[in-house]
Design a protein around this motif. Sequence first.
Motif, PDB file in Angstrom:
ATOM      1  N   LEU A  47      13.461  46.041  27.251  1.00  0.00           N
ATOM      2  CA  LEU A  47      12.428  46.320  26.251  1.00  0.00           C
ATOM      3  C   LEU A  47      12.754  47.558  25.411  1.00  0.00           C
ATOM      4  CD1 LEU A  47       9.183  45.419  28.237  1.00  0.00           C
ATOM      5  CD2 LEU A  47      10.368  44.061  26.500  1.00  0.00           C
ATOM      6  N   GLY A  91      15.495  46.642  22.904  1.00  0.00           N
ATOM      7  CA  GLY A  91      15.031  45.877  21.758  1.00  0.00           C
ATOM      8  C   GLY A  91      14.416  46.760  20.689  1.00  0.00           C
ATOM      9  N   ALA A  92      13.640  47.758  21.112  1.00  0.00           N
ATOM     10  CA  ALA A  92      13.037  48.686  20.144  1.00  0.00           C
ATOM     11  C   ALA A  92      14.108  49.525  19.453  1.00  0.00           C
ATOM     12  CB  ALA A  92      12.031  49.583  20.856  1.00  0.00           C
ATOM     13  N   ASP A  97      15.848  47.797  16.632  1.00  0.00           N
ATOM     14  CA  ASP A  97      15.093  47.805  15.373  1.00  0.00           C
ATOM     15  C   ASP A  97      15.099  49.174  14.698  1.00  0.00           C
ATOM     16  OD1 ASP A  97      14.411  45.127  15.386  1.00  0.00           O
ATOM     17  OD2 ASP A  97      12.602  45.434  16.574  1.00  0.00           O
ATOM     18  N   GLU A 135       6.460  51.412  19.936  1.00  0.00           N
ATOM     19  CA  GLU A 135       7.275  50.375  19.307  1.00  0.00           C
ATOM     20  C   GLU A 135       7.493  49.191  20.259  1.00  0.00           C
ATOM     21  OE1 GLU A 135      10.810  52.373  18.065  1.00  0.00           O
ATOM     22  OE2 GLU A 135       9.901  53.092  16.206  1.00  0.00           O
ATOM     23  N   ILE A 136       7.690  49.498  21.538  1.00  0.00           N
ATOM     24  CA  ILE A 136       7.833  48.421  22.519  1.00  0.00           C
ATOM     25  C   ILE A 136       6.538  47.609  22.589  1.00  0.00           C
ATOM     26  CG2 ILE A 136       8.075  47.931  24.990  1.00  0.00           C
ATOM     27  CD1 ILE A 136       9.920  50.404  25.145  1.00  0.00           C
ATOM     28  N   GLY A 185       6.167  45.246  19.714  1.00  0.00           N
ATOM     29  CA  GLY A 185       6.957  44.030  19.879  1.00  0.00           C
ATOM     30  C   GLY A 185       6.311  43.051  20.829  1.00  0.00           C
ATOM     31  N   LEU A 206      11.331  43.317  13.364  1.00  0.00           N
ATOM     32  CA  LEU A 206      10.860  43.066  14.735  1.00  0.00           C
ATOM     33  C   LEU A 206      11.831  42.204  15.540  1.00  0.00           C
ATOM     34  CD1 LEU A 206       7.085  42.403  13.993  1.00  0.00           C
ATOM     35  CD2 LEU A 206       7.956  44.204  15.493  1.00  0.00           C
ATOM     36  N   ARG A 217      13.161  43.688  18.868  1.00  0.00           N
ATOM     37  CA  ARG A 217      12.155  43.670  19.941  1.00  0.00           C
ATOM     38  C   ARG A 217      11.880  42.261  20.441  1.00  0.00           C
ATOM     39  NH1 ARG A 217       8.387  47.844  16.763  1.00  0.00           N
ATOM     40  NH2 ARG A 217       9.833  47.157  15.119  1.00  0.00           N
ATOM     41  N   GLY A 243      14.581  41.704  22.837  1.00  0.00           N
ATOM     42  CA  GLY A 243      14.331  42.429  24.079  1.00  0.00           C
ATOM     43  C   GLY A 243      13.332  41.709  24.965  1.00  0.00           C
ATOM     44  N   VAL A 244      12.244  41.209  24.366  1.00  0.00           N
ATOM     45  CA  VAL A 244      11.232  40.478  25.144  1.00  0.00           C
ATOM     46  C   VAL A 244      11.825  39.203  25.733  1.00  0.00           C
ATOM     47  CG1 VAL A 244       9.049  39.212  24.987  1.00  0.00           C
ATOM     48  CG2 VAL A 244       9.285  41.426  23.849  1.00  0.00           C
TER      49      VAL A 244
END
Length: 409
Positions: free
Chosen positions: A61, A64-65, A68, A205-206, A209, A338, A341, A344-345
């Motif tokens: 996670l 992923g942020a 971005d 930010e996480i 997302g 996005l 993120r 990441g998810v």
Amino acid sequence: MTRLGRNRDYRLLWTGQVVSEAGFSTTMIAFPLLVLAITGSAAQSGLVVGAVAIAQLVAGLPAGALVDRWPRKRIMLACEAAQAVAAAGLVLALWWQAGGVGLLVAVAVVMGVCRALFEPAEDASLPGLVPTAQVPAAVALNSARTSAGQLSGTALGGFLFAVGRLVPFAFDALTHVFAFFSLLFVRLPGRQAPAERPPAHLGREIAEGLRWVWRQPGLRVTTLCVVGLNLFFSAYYLVIIVLANDRGVPAGEIGVMAAMLGAGGILGALAAPYLHRKLNPYLVVAGVFWALTALTPLAVFVHSGYLMGVLFAAIAFLPPAANTAISTYQLLSTPDELRGRLGGVLGVTGGLAAALGPALGGWLVEALPGTTAVLVCAGAIAVVTLLATTSGTLRATARPRELEGTPGS
């Protein structure tokens, strides 16, 4: 597909990563062999191999942020460089006979964190690297690339370790150097500058997302479908391996079964762009799910390892088409700012399913007779299929607006 093959930048990225994937898979085979040679402990072997997956999950996670936030090409270059340095450092330590389990865990963590960063960075960059109409083909070829790298790396790992303990890791270091220089020459278009706003806290930010994925019905449903299917198929795979062993299938035939699963996945990934062009994404996803529901119970009646390999190949041939439809929808339905993120998810949810699935399969074979465990897994896949088929949200996830009216790739 021909035009995608002429895309110099995508070709450079793809070639570098298929080599890098082979190096990673080689190391994943060599890690437990090296730990067993050093310590004789199966538990410590599992610790080292598991450190890669755990690090990737923990970093998923936040990675992923950061994708971005930061330039995505620089992230990918840094990941390849870090993995090359880590593998080279391990080679030197083994040369000096100073490599211990602690160092192996540290190298494994570096690999896991780099994969957590690289994968969403690459996925988020894809729509800028290839024309929109070719995104489905690129997604499918990336899937084929992963399967090909895993197959070749798995075959190489044991052979190179037999040549010398440090040889697989030297090979891994060279593959990351190759991937680094391939990526260095990729021309990745610059991202559109986001609207000015105060820098957000990484945690916020996480959360942004996570909220985005959950609040978009199409993203939420497709993610849950993939997680459910991966969870129960991972359990099913382990159950089949145990059942084959209990039935006295020779180890060589079990190896053929696993190889045919990978080969089926590669062929399916190559066929996926054609299916995506010809069929509505909902029909592709629903059709694949129903085919898996029909095929998975057949393992109860198959006693030959070679025939089971054929069944595995048929099963593995199907999911890449659904994965292409779902991944294309998810990628093109998410704003560029996005997409890291989103990756990441998806990486974390997919990783959890991949980790929990074998544990579930192990519990089933301990608690139930083998054939019953197979039918339980097949029944769970059937439930996921029914939920997917009857989902109005999934039915409404036709081609994203960006693909409407575009010609096939």
